[in-house]
Design an enzyme around this catalytic site. Structure first.
Site, PDB file in Angstrom:
ATOM      1  N   ASP A   1       5.390  11.266   1.388  1.00 50.01           N
ATOM      2  CA  ASP A   1       5.289   9.799   1.463  1.00 50.01           C
ATOM      3  C   ASP A   1       3.825   9.424   1.717  1.00 50.01           C
ATOM      4  O   ASP A   1       3.231   9.870   2.692  1.00 50.01           O
ATOM      5  CB  ASP A   1       6.189   9.290   2.606  1.00 50.01           C
ATOM      6  CG  ASP A   1       6.246   7.762   2.659  1.00 50.01           C
ATOM      7  OD1 ASP A   1       5.365   7.100   2.063  1.00 50.01           O
ATOM      8  OD2 ASP A   1       7.162   7.236   3.308  1.00 50.01           O
TER       9      ASP A   1
ATOM     10  N   ASP B   1       5.669   5.485  -4.003  1.00 49.25           N
ATOM     11  CA  ASP B   1       4.793   6.356  -3.193  1.00 49.25           C
ATOM     12  C   ASP B   1       5.545   7.474  -2.486  1.00 49.25           C
ATOM     13  O   ASP B   1       5.050   8.031  -1.518  1.00 49.25           O
ATOM     14  CB  ASP B   1       4.015   5.505  -2.174  1.00 49.25           C
ATOM     15  CG  ASP B   1       4.776   5.280  -0.877  1.00 49.25           C
ATOM     16  OD1 ASP B   1       6.008   5.097  -0.948  1.00 49.25           O
ATOM     17  OD2 ASP B   1       4.140   5.304   0.186  1.00 49.25           O
ATOM     18  N   GLU B   2       6.721   7.817  -2.977  1.00 49.45           N
ATOM     19  CA  GLU B   2       7.576   8.718  -2.215  1.00 49.45           C
ATOM     20  C   GLU B   2       8.360   9.626  -3.164  1.00 49.45           C
ATOM     21  O   GLU B   2       8.904   9.139  -4.160  1.00 49.45           O
ATOM     22  CB  GLU B   2       8.548   7.828  -1.445  1.00 49.45           C
ATOM     23  CG  GLU B   2       9.273   8.416  -0.328  1.00 49.45           C
ATOM     24  CD  GLU B   2      10.297   7.393   0.165  1.00 49.45           C
ATOM     25  OE1 GLU B   2      11.401   7.807   0.503  1.00 49.45           O
ATOM     26  OE2 GLU B   2       9.995   6.180   0.168  1.00 49.45           O
TER      27      GLU B   2
HETATM   28  P1  TTP Z   1       6.215   2.623   2.424  1.00 49.52           P
HETATM   29  O1  TTP Z   1       6.066   4.094   2.129  1.00 49.52           O
HETATM   30  O2  TTP Z   1       7.445   2.167   3.132  1.00 49.52           O
HETATM   31  O3  TTP Z   1       4.988   2.116   3.287  1.00 49.52           O
HETATM   32  P2  TTP Z   1       3.475   2.557   3.280  1.00 49.52           P
HETATM   33  O4  TTP Z   1       3.202   3.671   2.318  1.00 49.52           O
HETATM   34  O5  TTP Z   1       2.624   1.346   3.069  1.00 49.52           O
HETATM   35  O6  TTP Z   1       3.235   3.023   4.769  1.00 49.52           O
HETATM   36  P3  TTP Z   1       3.747   4.366   5.471  1.00 49.52           P
HETATM   37  O7  TTP Z   1       2.498   5.082   5.856  1.00 49.52           O
HETATM   38  O8  TTP Z   1       4.544   3.916   6.628  1.00 49.52           O
HETATM   39  O9  TTP Z   1       4.540   5.128   4.466  1.00 49.52           O
HETATM   40  O10 TTP Z   1       6.118   1.793   1.097  1.00 49.52           O
HETATM   41  C1  TTP Z   1       5.227   2.161   0.044  1.00 49.52           C
HETATM   42  C2  TTP Z   1       4.614   0.938  -0.591  1.00 49.52           C
HETATM   43  O11 TTP Z   1       5.639   0.085  -1.080  1.00 49.52           O
HETATM   44  C3  TTP Z   1       3.811   0.108   0.381  1.00 49.52           C
HETATM   45  O12 TTP Z   1       2.449   0.537   0.451  1.00 49.52           O
HETATM   46  C4  TTP Z   1       3.951  -1.270  -0.166  1.00 49.52           C
HETATM   47  C5  TTP Z   1       5.278  -1.283  -0.882  1.00 49.52           C
HETATM   48  N1  TTP Z   1       6.275  -2.000  -0.059  1.00 49.52           N
HETATM   49  C6  TTP Z   1       6.474  -3.355  -0.298  1.00 49.52           C
HETATM   50  O13 TTP Z   1       5.861  -3.939  -1.201  1.00 49.52           O
HETATM   51  N2  TTP Z   1       7.393  -4.028   0.479  1.00 49.52           N
HETATM   52  C7  TTP Z   1       8.087  -3.414   1.485  1.00 49.52           C
HETATM   53  O14 TTP Z   1       8.890  -4.066   2.181  1.00 49.52           O
HETATM   54  C8  TTP Z   1       7.870  -2.009   1.711  1.00 49.52           C
HETATM   55  C9  TTP Z   1       8.609  -1.287   2.806  1.00 49.52           C
HETATM   56  C10 TTP Z   1       6.959  -1.349   0.909  1.00 49.52           C
HETATM   57 MG    MG Z   2       4.419   5.339   2.278  1.00 49.01          MG
END
Ligand code: TTP
Ligand code: MG
Length: 389
Positions: A9, A107-108
C-alpha cells in the site's frame, strides 16, 4: 506449504506524488481534495500527507473541517491522470517479482510471492527489494505486509506506515491477530461489530475463543468470522470480485434539486469514468450511483449489466436510470458519484454477438479521444454532458 502473500500500500499516495513533484512541499501538511474556499468549500479530502494527519485531517473528511483543523496547510486539487501514471509504474515493478498480482485499488495490491521468492533471496528480502524498486521507479515509498493470508498481510501493511515492512509467519499468525480490534476483520460491518461488543467481544482473539452462543443471531456470518479470527483465510490472490473500480464524484456548489443540473452532471461523470476506463484498457459490468443528500446522508444504487462496457453513453444511461428510480424524499442533492466495477480487459470478448451499436460507438469514442488528445479535454463535449467535472 506456507503461503507468502505480500500486501503493498503506497504511503499517502496522492499527497506523496505532489510532494515528489514539488520539493518545496516536502515536510509540509499537504491536503489533496476539493477546493477549500477559505473554509467554505463543500467537497471532501481525498488524502493528505502525514504532516497533515498530525492535525487530525483524514480521507473523506469534509474539506471545510480539514480547513478548520489545518488552516496553514497546502491545499491542492487531485490530478488523477498523474496518479494513474504512477500506479502503472508501480504495477510494472510488481511484475518484476511475480505474475500473481491482484490490484485492489490505485495504490494497493496483493502479490503472491510463494513460488517466486526464492529467486530474490527469500520472502522478506523479496519485499525489501520490491520496496526499493518501487522507490527507484517512482520516487515514492510504500508499506508492505508479508503473511500467510490476505487478511493478515493487509493488516500488517498498515501497522508501520509510512515505509513499513511487517512479516507475520504461520506459527505466529494467531498471536498476531489476537490483540487487534475486531474492526480490522474484513466483512465485519458496524452492526455486527456492535452486537459482538455488547457480548464483550472486542478483539480478534476474543472472537477466536468465542463459544457458539456468543455467535448466536449472526447466521452463517458467525462461523465465517470466527474462522477468520482463527487465522483461516483461504482466499487466493487474484480472486474475483475484489473491490476494483473506477469512479468519479462531484460535490455541488450548493445542494440542488435542479433536474437539468443533475442530469448534466451524471452525463459528465459517465464521460469522465468512460475516458479513464478506456485509457486503462478496461471495461466493467457493474455501474454504481452514489447520491449524498443534504445533511451528508449517503446512498448507493447499483446495476449489473449483461455485457461489460466502457462507453460513455451506456454509462450515462445506466446512471440516469438508477437516479430516476432513487427516491430522495424531496431532499436536495449534495454529491453525485458514478463508479464502474467488475472490471475486465477491454479487448475481452464476452459474447459472439456483439451489440450492433458497438462498432459505431467505438468509432465515435475514438474520434472524441483524438480531438481531446489534440486540443484538450474541453475541446469537445458529448451531448448532455456539457460540463467540466
Ligand atoms: P489510501 O491507501 O487509503 O490512502 P493513502 O495512500 O493516501 O495513505 P496511506 O499511507 O494511509 O495508505 O488511498 C489511496 C489513495 O486513494 C489516496 O492517496 C487518495 C485516494 N483516496 C480518495 O480519493 N478518497 C478516499 O476516501 C480514500 C480513502 C483514498
Ligand atoms: Mg495508500
Amino acid at each position: 506449504m506456507e503461503r507468502r502473500i505480500a500486501h503493498v500500500d503506497m504511503d499517502a499516495f496522492f499527497a506523496a506524488i505532489e510532494q515528489r513533484d514539488d520539493p518545496s512541499l516536502k515536510g509540509k501538511p499537504v491536503i489533496i481534495g476539493a477546493d477549500p474556499k477559505g473554509g467554505r468549500g463543500r467537497g471532501v479530502v481525498s488524502t493528505c500527507s502525514y504532516e497533515a494527519r498530525k492535525f487530525g485531517v483524514r480521507s473523506a473528511m469534509p474539506i471545510s473541517e480539514a480547513w478548520r483543523r489545518c488552516p496553514g496547510g497546502v491545499y491542492l486539487p487531485p490530478d488523477l491522470e498523474k496518479y494513474e501514471q504512477a500506479s502503472r509504474r508501480i504495477r510494472e515493478a510488481f511484475y518484476e517479482f511475480t505474475p500473481d498480482i491482484e490490484q485492489v485499488s490505485i495504490d494497493e495490491a496483493f502479490l503472491d510471492i510463494t513460488r517466486s521468492a526464492h529467486l530474490f533471496g527469500g520472502p522478506l528480502e523479496t519485499c525489501r527489494r520490491l520496496k526499493a524498486r518501487v522507490k527507484e521507479l517512482t520516487g515514492l515509498t510504500c508499506s508492505v505486509g508479508l503473511a500467510p493470508t490476505k487478511l493478515a498481510a493487509k493488516i500488517a501493511s498498515d501497522l508501520r506506515k509510512p515505509d513499513g515492512l511487517v512479516e507475520v509467519r504461520e506459527e505466529g499468525l494467531r498471536a498476531f491477530l489476537a490483540p487487534l480490534d475486531i474492526s480490522r476483520l474484513w466483512g465485519l460491518g458496524p452492526k455486527t461489530a456492535a452486537v459482538l461488543r455488547e457480548r464483550g467481544i472486542n478483539t480478534i482473539g476474543a472472537l477466536a475463543a468465542a463459544r457458539a452462543p456468543d455467535l448466536d443471531g449472526l447466521g452463517s456470518h458467525g462461523p465465517q468470522l470466527r474462522a477468520l479470527a482463527l487465522g483461516e483465510d483461504p482466499r487466493e490472490v487474484r480472486e474475483e470480485g475484489e473491490a476494483k473500480s473506477v469512479g468519479n464524484e462531484v460535490t455541488f456548489e450548493k445542494d440542488t434539486d435542479n433536474a437539468r443540473e443533475i442530469k448534466e452532471s451524471l452525463a459528465a461523470l459517465a464521460d469522465k469514468v468512460s475516458s479513464r476506463l478506456r485509457a486503462a484498457g478496461l471495461k466493467g459490468r457493474t455501474v454504481t450511483l452514489k447520491v449524498r443528500l443534504e445533511g451528508f446522508e449517503t446512498h448507493t444504487r447499483a446495476r449489473t449489466l449483461t455485457l461489460a462496457t466502457n462507453y460513455a453513453d451506456v454509462l450515462a444511461r445506466e446512471a440516469l436510470g438508477l437516479y430516476a428510480a432513487f427516491d430522495r424524499r424531496r431532499k436536495k442533492v449534495r454529491l453525485l458519484g458514478v463508479k464502474v466495477s467488475g472490471l475486465l480487459p477491454a479487448q475481452e470478448k464476452e459474447s459472439l454477438f456483439e451489440d450492433e451499436g458497438d462498432a459505431r460507438r467505438e468509432k465515435a469514442h475514438r474520434a472524441i479521444e483524438r480531438i481531446r488528445g489534440r486540443f484538450g479535454n474541453s475541446a469537445i463535449y458529448r451531448a448532455g454532458a456539457k460540463k467540466d467535472i
